[in-house]
Design an enzyme around this catalytic site. Structure first.
Site, PDB file in Angstrom:
ATOM      1  N   LYS A   8       1.563  -3.512  -1.337  1.00 47.73           N
ATOM      2  CA  LYS A   8       0.480  -3.120  -0.435  1.00 47.73           C
ATOM      3  C   LYS A   8       0.677  -1.679   0.082  1.00 47.73           C
ATOM      4  O   LYS A   8      -0.278  -1.012   0.451  1.00 47.73           O
ATOM      5  CB  LYS A   8       0.390  -4.066   0.759  1.00 47.73           C
TER       6      LYS A   8
HETATM    7  C1  LIG Z   1      -0.847  -8.919  -2.167  1.00 52.27           C
HETATM    8  C2  LIG Z   1       0.210  -9.262  -3.136  1.00 52.27           C
HETATM    9  C3  LIG Z   1      -0.090  -9.763  -4.413  1.00 52.27           C
HETATM   10  C4  LIG Z   1      -1.508 -10.050  -4.861  1.00 52.27           C
HETATM   11  O1  LIG Z   1      -2.253  -8.895  -5.073  1.00 52.27           O
HETATM   12  P1  LIG Z   1      -3.852  -8.946  -5.119  1.00 52.27           P
HETATM   13  O2  LIG Z   1      -4.289  -7.538  -5.196  1.00 52.27           O
HETATM   14  O3  LIG Z   1      -4.271  -9.602  -3.821  1.00 52.27           O
HETATM   15  O4  LIG Z   1      -4.248  -9.762  -6.281  1.00 52.27           O
HETATM   16  C5  LIG Z   1       0.953 -10.024  -5.275  1.00 52.27           C
HETATM   17  N1  LIG Z   1       2.236  -9.832  -4.905  1.00 52.27           N
HETATM   18  C6  LIG Z   1       2.563  -9.363  -3.677  1.00 52.27           C
HETATM   19  C7  LIG Z   1       4.003  -9.205  -3.317  1.00 52.27           C
HETATM   20  C8  LIG Z   1       1.575  -9.049  -2.754  1.00 52.27           C
HETATM   21  O5  LIG Z   1       1.907  -8.589  -1.532  1.00 52.27           O
END
Ligand SMILES: *Cc1c(COP(=O)(O)O)cnc(C)c1O
Length: 495
Positions: free
Chosen positions: A112
């Site tokens: 993120k």
């Molecule tokens: C948010 C997240 C995901 C999923 O990503 P999306 O864009 O919501 O599909 C996968 N792995 C981690 C560690 C995340 O924080």
């Protein structure tokens, strides 16, 4: 050329990139999508000489056409700096026959950060451009990762405040520590007595509350969201797929033009959608492989053409993928309807009212760019254990799901294209599940004790981000009941 954005649910909408970033969501409830996906205007053999920041500029300028060169470069400079623990920002690491694109070198050691470190800057520039003079108040509900990444991104960014709600007993020890120790004069975090859905609903209600909005405006505030449907999060995520391809070329792992596959551990469908956009830009990607955990609503969708959220919600060891409504999928649905916004709106109405919809055979044919798979809990643990045994590389639980799905896809399809897997979190963030997967003897160990053990096992140093929280002071102790969230926001903002 100027690029405008329209809504997935109303083709009459036409806004600039900065307006789309500022608004987050179209008034009709639809998501903003670029009217066309621009073709990558720099040949990849030139990209391979470029730094992450230069690549970011080359890609993002094609989507954010109402940002000046200075504005965009300044946003990029502020975002991708020493907050990341490597100059490469997103290193590509080969382990076994998979290339892991490590997206976890930012402030909160999960992917993120890639978007949330730049969104605050894109947002404040967008506000200025559109003469929005109010202080932006970001409200976020989090199941763990987004909240901290958003706080870290917005901390002390002038003209913004951020309030995060998380479920008191619904996040990992490390995740909670990360949030309650967050510094910054404009940051608040509140533990609610309830689960993630309560937090999410509470936030949604505040966004929809017109009376509250009016009172905020009087005090000089306006709500905004750091949600993953904001194109200000989506566009920065396209960058690292282009960067990964350039790295493969630079390392001599592929020939120019050679097609690669990409596997993405998926929840809200944002990360994989960015890879899809990269492919639409002309990046030689063959298959986009969507990896799910036991909440395999997306796997079922790609198999059958039916999206059905009416099922049991499962808590897994990859909590950031424990999602039954993948909001960003709406953008793909829009694309495969042939950009038909009334059809898209109808599917989303069905999802809201009945929890399910089925796409037509014709639409399903347009999903050929995608493959899908899932890993159950045992397979996820096995993926961590086996990768470690064979290569010494330690995967986090989310990346382990992708790794399993990637290798399984290759075995079944006999597709031999090189595969990049998005590595979305550091194993340190999910140390308990990771160490238990490697050896059952860690099952009852204390989570914080295991961090040292992981250093030994992986031969990597504990990230600074983790070391910091171990000694940091707890700065946030606010708690509230699930039905007192609005009251709490009023107290924080003094209205
Ligand atoms: C948010 C997240 C995901 C999923 O990503 P999306 O864009 O919501 O599909 C996968 N792995 C981690 C560690 C995340 O924080």
């Amino acid at each position: 050329m100027d690029l405008y954005y329209t809504s997935t649910r109303d083709s009459n909408v036409k806004v600039t990139a900065s307006e789309a970033i500022l608004k987050g969501l179209a008034t009709d409830g639809g998501l903003f999508v670029p009217e066309t996906i621009p073709a990558l205007d720099i040949p990849v053999n030139q990209l391979k000489e470029m730094s992450y920041q230069e690549t970011a500029y080359a890609v993002m300028k094609q989507f954010l056409t109402d940002f000046t060169e200075d504005e965009l470069k300044e946003c990029i400079r502020k975002a991708y700096d020493e907050k990341f623990d490597t100059e490469e920002i997103a290193p590509l690491v080969k382990a076994g026959d998979v290339y892991y694109l490590e997206l976890f070198h930012g402030a909160t050691i999960a992917f993120k950060d890639m978007a949330l470190s730049i969104l605050p800057h894109l947002l404040t520039v967008s506000a200025k451009k559109n003469k929005a003079d109010k202080e932006i108040v970001i409200l976020t509900a989090t199941s763990g990762d987004t909240g901290k990444a958003a706080m870290a991104g917005f901390a002390d960014v002038a003209g913004t405040r951020i309030i995060v709600f998380y479920p008191k007993n619904g996040v990992s020890k490390i995740q909670e520590l990360q949030m309650v120790t967050q510094e910054g004069g404009n940051v608040d975090v509140v533990a609610i007595h309830g689960n993630f859905d309560h937090a999410q609903n509470g936030v949604k209600k505040m966004f929809e509350n017109q009376k509250l909005a009016a009172e905020l405006a009087e005090k000089g505030y306006q709500f905004s969201s750091a949600n993953s449907i904001n194109i200000g999060r989506l566009v920065p995520q396209i960058v690292y797929y282009v960067y990964a391809y350039a790295k493969l070329l630079q390392y001599g792992e592929i020939e120019e033009g050679e097609s690669i596959n990409v596997t993405v551990p998926t929840g809200n469908f944002g990360n994989i959608l960015a890879a899809y956009y990269a492919k639409q830009m002309g990046l030689p990607i063959g298959r986009l492989i969507c990896a799910s955990n036991e909440n395999k609503v997306l796997f079922d969708f790609f198999q059958s053409g039916t999206y059905n959220r009416n099922r049991k919600f499962v808590l897994t060891s990859s909590p950031s993928m424990d999602i039954l409504i993948s909001s960003n999928l709406e953008r793909l649905i829009y694309q495969i309807t042939g950009k038909d916004c009334s059809k898209t709106a109808e599917f989303m109405r069905m999802l809201g009212e009945e929890g399910a919809y089925t796409v037509s055979e014709e639409m399903k044919k347009k999903l050929a760019d995608f493959a899908a798979g899932y890993a159950d809990e045992a397979q996820t643990a096995e993926s961590i254990r086996e990768t470690y045994k064979q290569t010494g590389y330690v995967l986090d639980t989310h990346t382990a799901v992708a790794s399993h799905v990637c290798r399984e896809y290759r075995r079944v399809s006999k597709d031999t294209a090189k595969c990049v897997a998005a590595s979305t979190a550091s194993p340190y963030k999910f140390v308990k599940s990771v160490m238990s997967a490697i050896d059952k003897k860690y099952n009852d160990a204390d989570e914080l004790e295991l961090l040292k053990e992981l250093e030994q096992v992986s031969g990597t140093e504990m990230p600074q981000a983790v070391q910091n929280i171990l000694h940091a002071e707890v700065l946030h102790k606010k708690e509230c009941k699930a039905d007192q969230m609005e009251q709490t926001v009023r107290e924080i903002l003094n209205i």
